[in-house]
Design a protein around this motif. Structure first.
Motif, PDB file in Angstrom:
ATOM      1  N   VAL A 121       0.849  -1.193   0.000  1.00 48.22           N
ATOM      2  CA  VAL A 121       0.000   0.000   0.000  1.00 48.22           C
ATOM      3  C   VAL A 121       0.884   1.244   0.000  1.00 48.22           C
ATOM      4  CG1 VAL A 121      -1.750   1.245   1.352  1.00 48.22           C
ATOM      5  CG2 VAL A 121      -1.719  -1.268   1.359  1.00 48.22           C
ATOM      6  N   ASP A 122       0.510   2.225  -0.813  1.00 52.81           N
ATOM      7  CA  ASP A 122       1.245   3.497  -0.769  1.00 52.81           C
ATOM      8  C   ASP A 122       0.267   4.648  -0.941  1.00 52.81           C
ATOM      9  OD1 ASP A 122       3.354   5.577  -1.155  1.00 52.81           O
ATOM     10  OD2 ASP A 122       4.615   3.794  -1.245  1.00 52.81           O
ATOM     11  N   CYS A 169      -3.587   4.272  -2.004  1.00 57.17           N
ATOM     12  CA  CYS A 169      -4.575   4.729  -1.011  1.00 57.17           C
ATOM     13  C   CYS A 169      -4.123   6.092  -0.473  1.00 57.17           C
ATOM     14  CB  CYS A 169      -4.689   3.740   0.150  1.00 57.17           C
ATOM     15  SG  CYS A 169      -5.196   2.078  -0.313  1.00 57.17           S
ATOM     16  N   PRO A 170      -4.551   7.181  -1.109  1.00 62.36           N
ATOM     17  CA  PRO A 170      -4.150   8.514  -0.625  1.00 62.36           C
ATOM     18  C   PRO A 170      -4.592   8.721   0.824  1.00 62.36           C
ATOM     19  CG  PRO A 170      -5.318   8.650  -2.736  1.00 62.36           C
ATOM     20  CD  PRO A 170      -5.484   7.246  -2.249  1.00 62.36           C
ATOM     21  N   THR A 179      -9.578   7.458  14.663  1.00 59.09           N
ATOM     22  CA  THR A 179      -8.360   7.935  15.338  1.00 59.09           C
ATOM     23  C   THR A 179      -8.152   9.447  15.147  1.00 59.09           C
ATOM     24  OG1 THR A 179      -7.039   7.445  13.382  1.00 59.09           O
ATOM     25  CG2 THR A 179      -7.184   5.714  15.050  1.00 59.09           C
ATOM     26  N   GLY A 180      -8.852  10.027  14.215  1.00 59.18           N
ATOM     27  CA  GLY A 180      -8.687  11.459  13.941  1.00 59.18           C
ATOM     28  C   GLY A 180      -7.390  11.774  13.201  1.00 59.18           C
ATOM     29  N   LYS A 181      -6.716  10.728  12.728  1.00 56.00           N
ATOM     30  CA  LYS A 181      -5.433  10.939  12.049  1.00 56.00           C
ATOM     31  C   LYS A 181      -5.560  10.684  10.556  1.00 56.00           C
ATOM     32  CE  LYS A 181      -2.310  10.139  15.864  1.00 56.00           C
ATOM     33  NZ  LYS A 181      -1.828  11.516  15.911  1.00 56.00           N
ATOM     34  N   LEU A 182      -4.544  11.167   9.812  1.00 56.07           N
ATOM     35  CA  LEU A 182      -4.520  10.884   8.382  1.00 56.07           C
ATOM     36  C   LEU A 182      -4.201   9.405   8.209  1.00 56.07           C
ATOM     37  CD1 LEU A 182      -2.562  14.009   7.116  1.00 56.07           C
ATOM     38  CD2 LEU A 182      -4.989  13.489   6.739  1.00 56.07           C
ATOM     39  N   TRP A 183      -4.954   8.753   7.333  1.00 55.08           N
ATOM     40  CA  TRP A 183      -4.746   7.312   7.150  1.00 55.08           C
ATOM     41  C   TRP A 183      -5.057   6.924   5.708  1.00 55.08           C
ATOM     42  CZ3 TRP A 183      -1.654   4.334   9.256  1.00 55.08           C
ATOM     43  CH2 TRP A 183      -1.740   2.949   9.119  1.00 55.08           C
ATOM     44  N   TYR A 184      -4.650   5.728   5.329  1.00 58.18           N
ATOM     45  CA  TYR A 184      -4.813   5.269   3.954  1.00 58.18           C
ATOM     46  C   TYR A 184      -6.311   5.122   3.619  1.00 58.18           C
ATOM     47  CZ  TYR A 184       0.167   4.187   4.314  1.00 58.18           C
ATOM     48  OH  TYR A 184       1.525   4.266   4.481  1.00 58.18           O
ATOM     49  N   SER A 185      -6.799   5.961   2.729  1.00 59.07           N
ATOM     50  CA  SER A 185      -8.238   5.947   2.437  1.00 59.07           C
ATOM     51  C   SER A 185      -8.615   4.696   1.641  1.00 59.07           C
ATOM     52  CB  SER A 185      -8.632   7.203   1.661  1.00 59.07           C
ATOM     53  OG  SER A 185      -7.908   7.256   0.454  1.00 59.07           O
ATOM     54  N   GLY A 186      -9.738   4.148   1.998  1.00 60.60           N
ATOM     55  CA  GLY A 186     -10.281   2.990   1.283  1.00 60.60           C
ATOM     56  C   GLY A 186      -9.606   1.670   1.625  1.00 60.60           C
TER      57      GLY A 186
END
Ligand SMILES: C[S@@+](CC[C@H](N)C(=O)[O-])C[C@H]1O[C@@H](n2cnc3c(N)ncnc32)[C@H](O)[C@@H]1O
Length: 270
Positions: free
Chosen positions: A138-139, A166-167, A174-181
């Motif tokens: 995943v990137d 996965c942008p 978690t309220g954090k940026l994470w791999y979408s989808g």
């Protein structure tokens, strides 16, 4: 006055003598103090030198093993360079991954952060004849995912790896940026080896924290989790938070190189 003058003279002489004696005594004390300080300084500098020497010796030993690991991994016969260290996994983690793939034979491998690790895992799987295992890298960055694709292609391995773009977007839990989808795409999967090497530490505070809480439903009972860069304070803090939230996992730290934290479910808890 004539009568007193020898007494005054003697008194002055006595005071002068006393002053001289006091000065000599003080000089002696001062000398002794300096000698003592000199000794202390010599002992301190010897200890300091030993400390520095030990660090240098330890670092040289570490670098030497790092180079040996890297050259051993080259025997996997890559048709392109396998860059290790820096942004990529280092050779200590490379070796740990190789051993884990060889011994544990994971049927489903998920990597967060593609690159050299992807090439290494794909090559290990093909070498041990476990090419049917599902391998997902995943990137969040298309550029790096495509770079990984090119390296895999040079080695004839691109058919065996699923490369998922996965942008990053805000995760509700978690309220954090994470791999979408990612969770949607993982539906129905049970991960046996999870390598966490993304998102980059600079993305946000405790960048990789969501990995465990978000992916927990997708981990198999025998899953091995490897968190790269475990020598960084942020990764240590992440592991502490995980350990508090998921007490049924054992944590082991490998300190060499970037450091890696390895988590496994405690025996009897699955
Ligand atoms: C630590 S890297 C992952 C490295 C990968 N596991 C490997 O072994 O090469 C985490 C993410 O940083 C990004 N990245 C990789 N190389 C980079 C570079 N040189 N500069 C900036 N970002 C990079 C990619 O999006 C990657 O998914």
């Amino acid at each position: 006055v004539t009568y007193l003058s020898p007494i005054i003279g003697a008194l002055v002489a006595a005071i002068a003598l006393l002053t001289l004696l006091v000065l000599i005594w003080m000089a002696w004390k001062l000398r002794a103090r300096f000698l003592h300080l000199d000794g202390q300084l010599a002992a301190l500098s010897a200890e300091f030198r030993k400390m520095i020497d030990n660090r240098v010796v330890d670092r040289i030993a570490e670098v030497s093993v790092e180079v040996q690991n890297a050259s051993a991994l080259r025997q996997l016969d890559f048709k392109s360079p396998l860059f290790l260290g820096g942004w990529s996994i280092d050779s200590f983690l490379g070796r740990t991954i190789f051993d884990s793939v060889l011994v544990d034979r994971p049927n489903c491998i998920v990597e967060l952060g593609s690159g050299s690790s992807t090439l290494l895992i794909a090559r290990c799987l093909s070498l041990i004849g476990h090419g049917d295992a599902e391998h997902i890298a995943v990137d969040h960055e298309e550029t790096y995912l495509e770079q990984t694709r090119s390296y895999l292609a040079l080695n004839g391995l691109e058919q065996h790896v699923k490369l998922w773009l996965c942008p990053l977007s805000r995760d509700d839990v978690t309220g954090k940026l994470w791999y979408s989808g990612l969770t949607q795409r993982l539906e129905g999967h049970k991960i046996d080896l999870l390598l966490i090497d993304g998102p980059p530490g600079t993305t946000q505070e405790d960048s990789r924290y969501p990995a465990l809480p978000v992916l927990m439903p997708f981990l198999s009972d025998r899953c091995t989790i490897m968190l790269d860069d475990a020598r960084r304070p942020a990764e240590r803090s992440i592991v502490e938070q995980w350990a508090a939230k998921f007490p049924d996992f054992d944590v082991r730290f490998l300190r060499d190189g970037h450091g890696v934290a390895i988590l496994r479910r405690r025996a009897g808890r699955h």
